[in-house]
Scaffold this motif. Structure first.
Motif, PDB file in Angstrom:
ATOM      1  N   LEU A  18      -2.543  -6.748  15.095  1.00  0.00           N
ATOM      2  CA  LEU A  18      -1.477  -6.340  14.165  1.00  0.00           C
ATOM      3  C   LEU A  18      -0.364  -7.395  14.134  1.00  0.00           C
ATOM      4  N   LEU A  19      -0.030  -7.941  15.316  1.00  0.00           N
ATOM      5  CA  LEU A  19       0.993  -8.993  15.363  1.00  0.00           C
ATOM      6  C   LEU A  19       0.526 -10.238  14.606  1.00  0.00           C
ATOM      7  N   TRP A  22       0.872  -9.748  10.941  1.00  0.00           N
ATOM      8  CA  TRP A  22       2.257  -9.922  10.474  1.00  0.00           C
ATOM      9  C   TRP A  22       2.607 -11.395  10.331  1.00  0.00           C
ATOM     10  N   VAL A  25       0.968 -12.575   7.214  1.00  0.00           N
ATOM     11  CA  VAL A  25       1.593 -12.058   5.990  1.00  0.00           C
ATOM     12  C   VAL A  25       2.935 -12.754   5.723  1.00  0.00           C
ATOM     13  N   LEU A  26       3.706 -12.981   6.788  1.00  0.00           N
ATOM     14  CA  LEU A  26       5.057 -13.541   6.604  1.00  0.00           C
ATOM     15  C   LEU A  26       5.042 -15.063   6.398  1.00  0.00           C
TER      16      LEU A  26
ATOM     17  N   ILE B   2       8.175  -4.099   1.684  1.00  0.00           N
ATOM     18  CA  ILE B   2       7.706  -4.063   3.076  1.00  0.00           C
ATOM     19  C   ILE B   2       8.405  -2.936   3.853  1.00  0.00           C
ATOM     20  N   ILE B   6       6.736   0.346   5.583  1.00  0.00           N
ATOM     21  CA  ILE B   6       6.867   0.690   7.016  1.00  0.00           C
ATOM     22  C   ILE B   6       7.327   2.148   7.156  1.00  0.00           C
ATOM     23  N   SER B 197       0.782  -7.318   2.448  1.00  0.00           N
ATOM     24  CA  SER B 197       2.142  -7.062   2.966  1.00  0.00           C
ATOM     25  C   SER B 197       2.405  -5.562   2.988  1.00  0.00           C
ATOM     26  N   ALA B 200       0.197  -4.188   5.895  1.00  0.00           N
ATOM     27  CA  ALA B 200       0.726  -4.475   7.241  1.00  0.00           C
ATOM     28  C   ALA B 200       1.904  -3.556   7.546  1.00  0.00           C
ATOM     29  N   GLY B 201       2.734  -3.298   6.532  1.00  0.00           N
ATOM     30  CA  GLY B 201       3.857  -2.368   6.704  1.00  0.00           C
ATOM     31  C   GLY B 201       3.368  -0.971   7.037  1.00  0.00           C
ATOM     32  N   THR B 204       1.931  -0.873  10.627  1.00  0.00           N
ATOM     33  CA  THR B 204       2.965  -0.890  11.672  1.00  0.00           C
ATOM     34  C   THR B 204       3.659   0.466  11.761  1.00  0.00           C
TER      35      THR B 204
END
Lengths: 78, 251
Positions: A18-19, A22, A25-26, B2, B6, B197, B200-201, B204
């Motif tokens: 998951l890290l 991120w 993605v960023l 994002i 989340i 994106s 992933a949000g 998390t």
């Protein structure tokens, strides 16, 4: 593998992937696509590491875990 | 988007864990009805969120020794194959049809919740691997098509058809959901339908929310939780039906 170690393996792989997702993605590094594959593939990697050592005592479970990895590859390829 | 994703994942994961579900039943309606995203975007993002919830939940269950891991990998083979079929079908089916299917699934879940819990004595257990296989296949299909985990079918398959104790059924189902959601998400990703994106949000938020829900769950008033669950899911089902049939008089 003991239950405690297996739980660590699942949680560790899940969190790490998951890290990485991120970061991908960023910052969109060159390995972005691999981060996506790793995140979706984390459960299969964990299952293979967890169950493959049982191949002497429980060969069908070990084969099934590898079979899931093959199905996962098919999901990404087709 | 994002931050919103989340928060959506947080609410979906927390309520899902509080109500004993994977989170997809909450996450998909939040993304479509509250954030205004099309179902074709919400379903893949929800599947990525469900992976995170299921992996976190599975780690907890495995530590407690409740999960039958060998059974989970065998059952997941069937479930995954049908999740791939479901994901392929979903990109060809009109969004309105998927919304109606999702609403009907929610109504089925609500009906199951309203019905008083049956006393499953050993006589009521069917012990049929074929029935269990069919339920695993159905769970994979709805997971791939509608972005939910499929636990709503996995648990009866494990508890009633394969005679596993309820806690083992729930724990093993959570692990199967992780594989099924991952296969469905991979199929959508291969087709280029995942907004990463957003996903992933959701993942998390769902990961953290799932842990909060699991912490709150034993302390929450059970009857109130159950009643809220039924009311919210029924409202969401009606909203989905209205969207699916495009009924103008409702708004």
């Amino acid at each position: 593998m003991s239950n405690k170690n297996a739980a660590r393996l699942w949680l560790g792989l899940g969190t790490a992937s998951l890290l990485l997702l991120w970061v991908a993605v960023l910052f969109r590094p060159a390995w972005t696509d691999w981060a996506k594959v790793l995140f979706t593939g984390a459960p299969f990697v964990a299952a293979a590491i967890d169950l493959w050592p049982r191949w002497r005592t429980d060969p069908w479970s070990a084969v099934a875990a590898l079979g899931l990895c093959v199905l996962f590859c098919i999901a990404w390829i087709i | 988007m994002i931050l919103e994703s989340i928060l959506a994942g947080l609410v979906g994961g927390a309520l899902g864990a509080l109500w004993g579900l994977g989170g997809g039943f909450i996450l998909v309606p939040i993304l479509t009805l509250l954030l205004g995203l099309p179902l074709s975007t919400a379903v893949p993002a929800s599947l990525v969120g469900v992976i995170a919830t299921a992996v976190g939940g599975s780690a907890m269950f495995i530590r407690e020794g409740h999960t039958d891991r060998p059974l989970a990998v065998r059952a997941a083979g069937i479930s995954m194959a049908f999740a791939l079929v479901g994901a392929r079908l979903a990109v060809r089916i009109p969004s309105s049809a998927l919304e109606i299917a999702f609403a009907l699934l929610l109504i089925a879940v609500v009906a199951k919740m309203i019905r008083p819990p049956a006393n499953h004595s050993s006589e009521t257990h069917i012990s049929s691997p074929w029935l269990a296989s069919g339920l695993f296949a159905g769970a994979g299909l709805i997971a791939g098509m509608l972005g939910v985990g499929g636990g709503v079918l996995n648990v009866p398959a494990l508890h009633l058809a394969l005679r596993r104790p309820m806690i083992t059924a729930v724990a093993t189902s959570t692990l199967i959901v992780a594989f099924t959601a991952a296969a469905g998400a991979a199929a959508y990703a291969a087709l280029g339908h995942v907004d990463w994106s957003l996903a992933a949000g959701c993942a998390t938020g769902a990961f953290v929310g799932g842990r909060i829900g699991a912490f709150v769950s034993p302390r929450a008033p059970l009857r109130l939780v159950r009643k809220t669950f039924v009311v919210v899911l029924f409202y969401v089902a009606i909203e989905m039906l209205v969207r699916g049939f495009n009924l103008p008089w409702w708004r």
